[in-house]
Design a protein around this motif. Structure first.
Motif, PDB file in Angstrom:
ATOM      1  N   UNK A  25       0.829  -1.204   0.000  1.00 32.84           N
ATOM      2  CA  UNK A  25       0.000   0.000   0.000  1.00 32.84           C
ATOM      3  C   UNK A  25       0.866   1.258   0.000  1.00 32.84           C
ATOM      4  N   UNK A  26       0.690   2.102  -0.994  1.00 38.15           N
ATOM      5  CA  UNK A  26       1.471   3.338  -1.105  1.00 38.15           C
ATOM      6  C   UNK A  26       0.807   4.536  -0.445  1.00 38.15           C
ATOM      7  N   UNK A  27      -0.297   4.314   0.242  1.00 41.34           N
ATOM      8  CA  UNK A  27      -0.993   5.415   0.907  1.00 41.34           C
ATOM      9  C   UNK A  27      -0.078   6.111   1.908  1.00 41.34           C
ATOM     10  N   UNK A  28      -0.027   7.444   1.827  1.00 42.56           N
ATOM     11  CA  UNK A  28       0.835   8.209   2.722  1.00 42.56           C
ATOM     12  C   UNK A  28       0.064   8.618   3.976  1.00 42.56           C
ATOM     13  N   UNK A  29       0.732   8.516   5.104  1.00 43.48           N
ATOM     14  CA  UNK A  29       0.144   8.972   6.358  1.00 43.48           C
ATOM     15  C   UNK A  29       0.130  10.500   6.377  1.00 43.48           C
ATOM     16  N   UNK A  30      -0.884  11.075   6.997  1.00 40.07           N
ATOM     17  CA  UNK A  30      -0.968  12.544   7.074  1.00 40.07           C
ATOM     18  C   UNK A  30       0.041  13.120   8.055  1.00 40.07           C
ATOM     19  N   UNK A  39       5.815  -3.372  15.709  1.00 41.16           N
ATOM     20  CA  UNK A  39       6.298  -4.540  16.458  1.00 41.16           C
ATOM     21  C   UNK A  39       6.719  -5.695  15.550  1.00 41.16           C
ATOM     22  N   UNK A  40       6.191  -5.728  14.326  1.00 38.54           N
ATOM     23  CA  UNK A  40       6.546  -6.787  13.387  1.00 38.54           C
ATOM     24  C   UNK A  40       7.769  -6.343  12.590  1.00 38.54           C
ATOM     25  N   UNK A  41       8.934  -6.871  12.944  1.00 37.94           N
ATOM     26  CA  UNK A  41      10.195  -6.456  12.322  1.00 37.94           C
ATOM     27  C   UNK A  41      10.267  -6.791  10.831  1.00 37.94           C
ATOM     28  N   UNK A  42       9.490  -7.773  10.394  1.00 40.19           N
ATOM     29  CA  UNK A  42       9.562  -8.224   9.009  1.00 40.19           C
ATOM     30  C   UNK A  42       8.492  -7.619   8.105  1.00 40.19           C
ATOM     31  N   UNK A  43       7.641  -6.804   8.672  1.00 41.59           N
ATOM     32  CA  UNK A  43       6.593  -6.144   7.889  1.00 41.59           C
ATOM     33  C   UNK A  43       7.209  -5.162   6.898  1.00 41.59           C
ATOM     34  N   UNK A  44       6.629  -5.077   5.696  1.00 41.82           N
ATOM     35  CA  UNK A  44       7.066  -4.091   4.713  1.00 41.82           C
ATOM     36  C   UNK A  44       6.337  -2.773   4.959  1.00 41.82           C
ATOM     37  N   UNK A  45       7.104  -1.687   5.025  1.00 38.11           N
ATOM     38  CA  UNK A  45       6.528  -0.360   5.229  1.00 38.11           C
ATOM     39  C   UNK A  45       7.172   0.623   4.252  1.00 38.11           C
ATOM     40  N   UNK A  46       6.518   1.749   4.073  1.00 36.90           N
ATOM     41  CA  UNK A  46       7.010   2.800   3.188  1.00 36.90           C
ATOM     42  C   UNK A  46       7.849   3.779   4.007  1.00 36.90           C
ATOM     43  N   UNK A  75       7.697   6.083  -7.451  1.00 31.56           N
ATOM     44  CA  UNK A  75       8.971   6.139  -6.724  1.00 31.56           C
ATOM     45  C   UNK A  75       8.825   5.935  -5.217  1.00 31.56           C
ATOM     46  N   UNK A  76       8.326   4.787  -4.818  1.00 32.95           N
ATOM     47  CA  UNK A  76       8.194   4.480  -3.397  1.00 32.95           C
ATOM     48  C   UNK A  76       9.388   3.661  -2.917  1.00 32.95           C
ATOM     49  N   UNK A  77       9.659   3.769  -1.619  1.00 26.53           N
ATOM     50  CA  UNK A  77      10.768   3.039  -1.015  1.00 26.53           C
ATOM     51  C   UNK A  77      10.216   2.135   0.080  1.00 26.53           C
ATOM     52  N   UNK A  78       9.929   0.900  -0.275  1.00 28.77           N
ATOM     53  CA  UNK A  78       9.458  -0.087   0.696  1.00 28.77           C
ATOM     54  C   UNK A  78      10.633  -0.900   1.229  1.00 28.77           C
ATOM     55  N   UNK A  79      10.615  -1.131   2.534  1.00 27.46           N
ATOM     56  CA  UNK A  79      11.635  -1.933   3.206  1.00 27.46           C
ATOM     57  C   UNK A  79      10.991  -2.638   4.387  1.00 27.46           C
ATOM     58  N   UNK A 213      12.503 -14.176  -0.143  1.00 27.01           N
ATOM     59  CA  UNK A 213      12.453 -13.438  -1.403  1.00 27.01           C
ATOM     60  C   UNK A 213      10.991 -13.172  -1.736  1.00 27.01           C
ATOM     61  N   UNK A 214      10.673 -11.929  -2.084  1.00 25.53           N
ATOM     62  CA  UNK A 214       9.285 -11.555  -2.344  1.00 25.53           C
ATOM     63  C   UNK A 214       9.118 -11.012  -3.765  1.00 25.53           C
ATOM     64  N   UNK A 215       7.899 -11.080  -4.246  1.00 26.86           N
ATOM     65  CA  UNK A 215       7.564 -10.501  -5.544  1.00 26.86           C
ATOM     66  C   UNK A 215       6.369  -9.558  -5.401  1.00 26.86           C
ATOM     67  N   UNK A 216       6.329  -8.835  -4.286  1.00 27.64           N
ATOM     68  CA  UNK A 216       5.223  -7.923  -3.985  1.00 27.64           C
ATOM     69  C   UNK A 216       5.299  -6.678  -4.862  1.00 27.64           C
ATOM     70  N   UNK A 217       4.186  -6.284  -5.428  1.00 33.28           N
ATOM     71  CA  UNK A 217       4.096  -5.058  -6.195  1.00 33.28           C
ATOM     72  C   UNK A 217       3.414  -3.979  -5.345  1.00 33.28           C
ATOM     73  N   UNK A 218       3.431  -2.747  -5.799  1.00 34.69           N
ATOM     74  CA  UNK A 218       2.728  -1.703  -5.055  1.00 34.69           C
ATOM     75  C   UNK A 218       1.894  -0.838  -5.989  1.00 34.69           C
ATOM     76  N   UNK A 219       0.821  -0.308  -5.403  1.00 37.77           N
ATOM     77  CA  UNK A 219      -0.037   0.605  -6.143  1.00 37.77           C
ATOM     78  C   UNK A 219       0.513   2.022  -6.010  1.00 37.77           C
ATOM     79  N   UNK A 220      -0.063   2.949  -6.734  1.00 29.67           N
ATOM     80  CA  UNK A 220       0.399   4.350  -6.695  1.00 29.67           C
ATOM     81  C   UNK A 220      -0.781   5.264  -6.390  1.00 29.67           C
ATOM     82  N   UNK A 221      -0.564   6.180  -5.451  1.00 30.77           N
ATOM     83  CA  UNK A 221      -1.637   7.095  -5.061  1.00 30.77           C
ATOM     84  C   UNK A 221      -1.284   8.520  -5.459  1.00 30.77           C
TER      85      UNK A 221
END
Length: 221
Positions: A25-30, A39-46, A75-79, A213-221
Motif C-alpha cells: 500500500x502506497x498510501x501516505x500517512x498525514x 512490532x513486526x520487524x519483518x513487515x514491509x513499510x514505506x 517512486x516508493x521506497x518499501x523496506x 524473497x518476495x515478488x510484492x508489487x505496489x499501487x500508486x496514489x
C-alpha cells in the motif's frame, strides 16, 4: 450444502489473503509515524511515512537506469521494518555531520530482478534471481550522500556503474573520493549494514540474507 458453504468460505478467505499479500500500500500517512511502534520487524513499510530527511532519486521508477525503461509504477521506497529502523539511525548520524542519505533503490520485486539479470547476467553486479537479491528480501538499499545544499558527494562513479572503479577495493581514486566512500561505509557499518564489495552504493542489513524473497508489487496514489 453446509459443507459446500464451508469450502466456498475457505476459498474466498484464501483468495482475499492472497490479494492482500501480493500488493503493498502506497498510501501516505498525514503525519509522520514512529517506527518504534512497529512490532513486526519483518513487515514491509514505506520509508516516506517515517521520515522527511531522505532525498529520493528512485532510478527504476524512471527510464534513467541501465534498463533504459521504467519498471516501477512510482517512486516508493518499501523496506522491512528492521531495515527502516537501522536506516533511520544511520541517517541521523549523517544529518549531524551536515549530510543526508539519497536513495536510488529499496525493495525490488523478484520479477524486476529477472529482467535485470537478463540484461546483465553477471552475479558480480546483478544477483541471480534463482537465488534472489537482498533487494528482493527488503533488506538492501542503494544510496549515496548529499550535502546541505542537496549536492551529491563525489563517490567516483555514477550509481549502477558496472566496472572495477565502483568497487570498495578500488584505490586509484582521489583522496577526497576515498574519504567520502569511507565515511559512508563507516556510518553504515555502525548501524547494522554491510557493504557489497563491487558496488560502493549498495548496503545490506545484517542477517537479511535469510529473509524470504518476495515478488510484492505496489499501487500508486
Amino acid at each position: 450444502m453446509k459443507f459446500k458453504k464451508i469450502i466456498l468460505l475457505w476459498c474466498f478467505s484464501v483468495l482475499l489473503f492472497s490479494c492482500k499479500s501480493t500488493q503493498l500500500d502506497s498510501t501516505k500517512s498525514t503525519v509522520l509515524l514512529d517506527i518504534s511502534n512497529e512490532v513486526d520487524e519483518n513487515k514491509f513499510v514505506n520509508l516516506k511515512n517515517y521520515s522527511n530527511d531522505f532525498v529520493y532519486d528512485m532510478k527504476y521508477a524512471t527510464d534513467d537506469n541501465f534498463l533504459k525503461e521504467k519498471v516501477y509504477p512510482c517512486d516508493e521506497c518499501f523496506l522491512r521494518v528492521k531495515t527502516v529502523k537501522s536506516l533511520l539511525e544511520a541517517n541521523k548520524t549523517f544529518l549531524e555531520n551536515g549530510y543526508r542519505i539519497k536513495i536510488f533503490d529499496c525493495y525490488r520485486p523478484k520479477a524486476i530482478q529477472k529482467k535485470m539479470f537478463q540484461l546483465v547476467p553477471n552475479a558480480t553486479y546483478v544477483a541471480n534471481p534463482k537465488k534472489g537479491s537482498i533487494h528482493n528480501r527488503g533488506g538492501a538499499v542503494d544510496i549515496t550522500l548529499v550535502d546541505s545544499l542537496g549536492i551529491e558527494v563525489d563517490m567516483g562513479t555514477k550509481f549502477d556503474f558496472f566496472g572495477e572503479e565502483a568497487s570498495h577495493n578500488y584505490q586509484n581514486l582521489t583522496e577526497e573520493i576515498l574519504a567520502n566512500r569511507k565515511f559512508l561505509k563507516e556510518v553504515m557499518l555502525q548501524n547494522n549494514f554491510k557493504p557489497f564489495d563491487s558496488e560502493w552504493w549498495h548496503y545490506n542489513l545484517n542477517g537479511s540474507n535469510t529473509d524470504k524473497v518476495e515478488n510484492l508489487k505496489w499501487n500508486c496514489n
